[in-house]
Design a protein around this motif. Structure first.
Motif, PDB file in Angstrom:
ATOM      1  N   ASN A 295      34.280  13.325  79.705  1.00 27.41           N
ATOM      2  CA  ASN A 295      33.978  13.245  78.263  1.00 27.41           C
ATOM      3  C   ASN A 295      32.586  12.209  77.841  1.00 27.41           C
ATOM      4  N   THR A 296      31.646  13.151  77.515  1.00 26.59           N
ATOM      5  CA  THR A 296      30.331  12.332  77.301  1.00 26.59           C
ATOM      6  C   THR A 296      30.271  11.485  76.219  1.00 26.59           C
TER       7      THR A 296
ATOM      8  N   LYS B  53      31.567  23.426  76.749  1.00 28.72           N
ATOM      9  CA  LYS B  53      30.288  22.835  76.261  1.00 28.72           C
ATOM     10  C   LYS B  53      29.823  24.027  74.994  1.00 28.72           C
ATOM     11  N   ASP B  54      30.126  25.283  75.521  1.00 37.46           N
ATOM     12  CA  ASP B  54      29.928  26.282  74.692  1.00 37.46           C
ATOM     13  C   ASP B  54      30.620  26.191  73.265  1.00 37.46           C
TER      14      ASP B  54
ATOM     15  N   PRO C 131      31.745  17.732  73.559  1.00 35.37           N
ATOM     16  CA  PRO C 131      31.083  16.593  74.428  1.00 35.37           C
ATOM     17  C   PRO C 131      31.389  16.388  76.121  1.00 35.37           C
TER      18      PRO C 131
ATOM     19  N   ALA D 193      30.489  17.053  80.489  1.00 35.96           N
ATOM     20  CA  ALA D 193      29.477  17.268  81.507  1.00 35.96           C
ATOM     21  C   ALA D 193      30.259  17.246  82.693  1.00 35.96           C
TER      22      ALA D 193
ATOM     23  N   SER E 286      21.389  22.098  85.224  1.00 36.76           N
ATOM     24  CA  SER E 286      23.142  21.521  85.128  1.00 36.76           C
ATOM     25  C   SER E 286      23.513  21.348  86.723  1.00 36.76           C
TER      26      SER E 286
END
Length: 348
Positions: free
Chosen positions: A136-137, A240-241, A245, A247, A312
């Motif tokens: 969770n960024t 992400k789409d 948040p 990565a 990515s």
């Protein structure tokens, strides 16, 4: 009256004639695969090319790998599906149960990453995945944490209450995460004692919840409950789409290889066309479109990915050199025992 009946009969015959002609011109072929983003990518961008080139209709039968395998076994004497996509662990079971046909020898097989070709070419990887670390960024930024780098981060006390782990008894992501951590603790697929015995004092205290699959992750990321979780780059991309948040981080010890394999179904109604479809799906053009349409990571070394995927993932050729390949035959032999122990000991 008689004349009217004759006209009606003639019209019916003409209609039947046209219908039979249309039926003879267009065949229908069935493919079993995961629903959701994968189905959408293939039906919108990939399969239409095959349909046009071969004057055929391709129908997707959506379902999880376990669902698709169950349908295969239920109709193994007269299968309704021609080609199936299965997660590699489920595919290993399908092969052992004798429901897959050997792929025809084709130049496209030589274009695949070597690990994507199953023994005896009874199947092949159509999508490359790797279970690594999703995080969770927003939570990490708020806490001032650097991105995770190791499988052992799941045992780092600073993440207490922020680890979400999929159940190893029902999720490939959870099983991969467990096996990767077990390996770093000195274990292997034939020895899971380190993972089971040390879990309660390492990863266990950090876990806020064990979930049966990844469906609940979206909600838990939004609420800030989920900070760290085993996941693939493709699954992270799907989140992400949705505007979440998240990565993906590739563990320095290497991610765990996760393939979606395809096989031609044994005794299917049109083996020649099924083989042709399998070769098409393994080709560079088809996999390039799947990557662009649904972030499906190609197994064909000649396929291309859109720039955002390349950025990515980084260098895919370098990444795959570090992946850990698990032995599904060994795993499936012991899986029932592990599942029982996980449910009893870890998620009690």
């Amino acid at each position: 009256m008689k004349f009217t009946r004759t006209l009606v009969s003639l019209a019916a015959l003409v209609a039947v004639g046209f219908s039979a002609s249309a039926w003879s011109q267009t065949k229908t072929i069935y493919v079993g695969m995961n629903g959701g983003p994968m189905e959408k990518a293939y039906t919108s961008q990939v399969l239409p090319d095959f349909e046009k080139a071969n004057n055929v209709k391709v129908v997707v039968v959506p379902g999880t790998s376990s669902d698709v395998l169950a349908k295969l076994l239920a109709n193994r004497n007269s299968p309704q599906m021609h080609v199936v996509f299965l997660d590699d662990g489920v595919m290993a079971r399908a092969v052992n149960m004798g429901v897959c046909e050997k792929l025809d020898d084709s130049p496209v097989l030589k274009e695949l990453y070597p690990f994507a070709r199953m023994k005896g070419d009874v199947g092949a990887g159509v999508q490359l995945g790797m279970t690594g670390i999703g995080y969770n960024t927003k939570l990490f930024a708020d806490k001032g944490w650097a991105p995770p780098t190791s499988w052992l981060d799941f045992a780092n006390p600073k993440y207490k209450g922020k680890v979400v782990f999929q159940s190893a008894s029902s999720s490939t992501f959870g099983l991969h995460g467990f096996l990767a951590i077990n390996r770093l603790m000195g274990g292997s697929e034939t020895n899971v004692e380190p993972g089971f015995t040390k879990w309660a004092s390492t990863v266990g205290p950090n876990v806020v919840e064990y979930i049966p699959n990844s469906a609940k992750l979206s909600e838990m990321i939004q609420t800030g409950e989920a900070g760290l979780f085993p996941l693939t780059p493709t699954a992270v991309g799907d989140l992400k789409d949705k505007g979440l948040p998240v990565a993906y981080a590739n563990p320095k010890e290497g991610a765990v290889l996760l393939l979606v394999d395809l096989c031609v179904v044994k005794n299917n109604p049109d083996p020649q066309l099924a083989q042709k479809l399998a070769q098409f799906l393994l080709s560079a053009p088809a996999q390039s479109k799947a990557a662009a349409a649904g972030k499906q990571i190609p197994t064909n070394q000649n396929a291309t990915m859109p720039p955002d995927m390349q950025k990515s993932l980084g260098n895919l050729d370098q990444l795959v050199k570090k992946v850990t390949v698990v032995d599904w035959d060994v795993i499936n032999e012991r899986r029932a025992q592990w599942d029982s122990r996980w449910n009893r000991q870890i998620e009690q």
